[in-house]
Design a protein around this motif. Structure first.
Motif, PDB file in Angstrom:
ATOM      1  N   ALA A  50       0.826  -1.203   0.000  1.00 53.85           N
ATOM      2  CA  ALA A  50       0.000   0.000   0.000  1.00 53.85           C
ATOM      3  C   ALA A  50       0.866   1.260   0.000  1.00 53.85           C
ATOM      4  N   LEU A  51       0.218   2.375  -0.165  1.00 53.10           N
ATOM      5  CA  LEU A  51       0.893   3.670  -0.173  1.00 53.10           C
ATOM      6  C   LEU A  51       1.577   3.931   1.170  1.00 53.10           C
ATOM      7  N   GLY A  52       0.942   3.534   2.247  1.00 53.81           N
ATOM      8  CA  GLY A  52       1.552   3.641   3.576  1.00 53.81           C
ATOM      9  C   GLY A  52       2.062   5.031   3.888  1.00 53.81           C
ATOM     10  N   SER A  53       3.297   5.123   4.359  1.00 54.13           N
ATOM     11  CA  SER A  53       3.886   6.407   4.762  1.00 54.13           C
ATOM     12  C   SER A  53       4.654   7.081   3.627  1.00 54.13           C
ATOM     13  N   PRO A  98       3.468  12.384  -6.922  1.00 49.56           N
ATOM     14  CA  PRO A  98       3.272  13.769  -6.466  1.00 49.56           C
ATOM     15  C   PRO A  98       1.787  14.143  -6.370  1.00 49.56           C
ATOM     16  N   LYS A  99       1.030  13.845  -7.401  1.00 50.33           N
ATOM     17  CA  LYS A  99      -0.395  14.190  -7.394  1.00 50.33           C
ATOM     18  C   LYS A  99      -1.131  13.417  -6.301  1.00 50.33           C
ATOM     19  N   THR A 100      -0.832  12.127  -6.177  1.00 48.51           N
ATOM     20  CA  THR A 100      -1.460  11.296  -5.149  1.00 48.51           C
ATOM     21  C   THR A 100      -1.194  11.856  -3.755  1.00 48.51           C
ATOM     22  N   CYS A 101      -0.006  12.411  -3.573  1.00 53.29           N
ATOM     23  CA  CYS A 101       0.395  12.927  -2.261  1.00 53.29           C
ATOM     24  C   CYS A 101       0.117  14.423  -2.091  1.00 53.29           C
ATOM     25  N   GLY A 102      -0.482  15.058  -3.091  1.00 52.74           N
ATOM     26  CA  GLY A 102      -0.834  16.469  -2.982  1.00 52.74           C
ATOM     27  C   GLY A 102       0.323  17.421  -3.125  1.00 52.74           C
ATOM     28  N   VAL A 103       1.313  17.035  -3.939  1.00 58.39           N
ATOM     29  CA  VAL A 103       2.491  17.867  -4.164  1.00 58.39           C
ATOM     30  C   VAL A 103       2.562  18.193  -5.649  1.00 58.39           C
ATOM     31  N   ASN A 104       2.868  19.457  -5.976  1.00 54.91           N
ATOM     32  CA  ASN A 104       2.965  19.874  -7.366  1.00 54.91           C
ATOM     33  C   ASN A 104       4.432  19.883  -7.800  1.00 54.91           C
ATOM     34  N   VAL A 105       4.849  18.839  -8.521  1.00 53.93           N
ATOM     35  CA  VAL A 105       6.219  18.746  -9.017  1.00 53.93           C
ATOM     36  C   VAL A 105       6.205  19.200 -10.475  1.00 53.93           C
TER      37      VAL A 105
END
Length: 119
Positions: A50-53, A98-105
């Motif tokens: 899973a995505l986990g941490s 990045p998108k999954t984690c809410g970060v704009n790279v």
């Protein structure tokens, strides 16, 4: 379990090789740092967990890459790791982190990315 250990070993060896080949370009972030931040993502991008941490590492890396040189070094490391690890990594999941984690790279995580254009 043995396959996961082997995958991690391959990734670490690849990182060491990349770190030895890629010039630092005055960057504070090394490939070793990138791997430290993104290590928790390995099970997710290899379809073994899973995505986990993972998002904590993605956000931490994003925050640590403050300069253009840092961002180019991170890009180069990710590009090399994606290319060297090849079939073991789900490139769609890696590119979507990045998108999954809410970060704009400002670049795509891909073996075809031109890191010299990253600012």
């Amino acid at each position: 379990m043995a396959a996961l250990v082997k995958s991690i070993c391959v990734a670490l060896i690849a990182a060491v090789l990349v770190a030895a080949i890629v010039p630092p370009a005055d960057a504070a972030l090394s490939c070793g740092s990138v791997i430290s931040y993104l290590g928790p993502c390995l099970p997710y991008v290899t379809n073994r967990g899973a995505l986990g941490s993972c998002c904590g590492g993605v956000k931490g890396l994003y925050g640590a890459a403050r300069t253009t040189a840092d961002r180019q070094a991170v890009c180069g490391c990710l590009k090399s790791l994606a290319g060297s690890y090849g079939r073991g990594i789900n490139l769609s999941k890696a590119a979507g982190l990045p998108k999954t984690c809410g970060v704009n790279v400002p670049y795509k995580i891909s073996p075809s990315t031109d890191c010299s254009r990253v600012r």
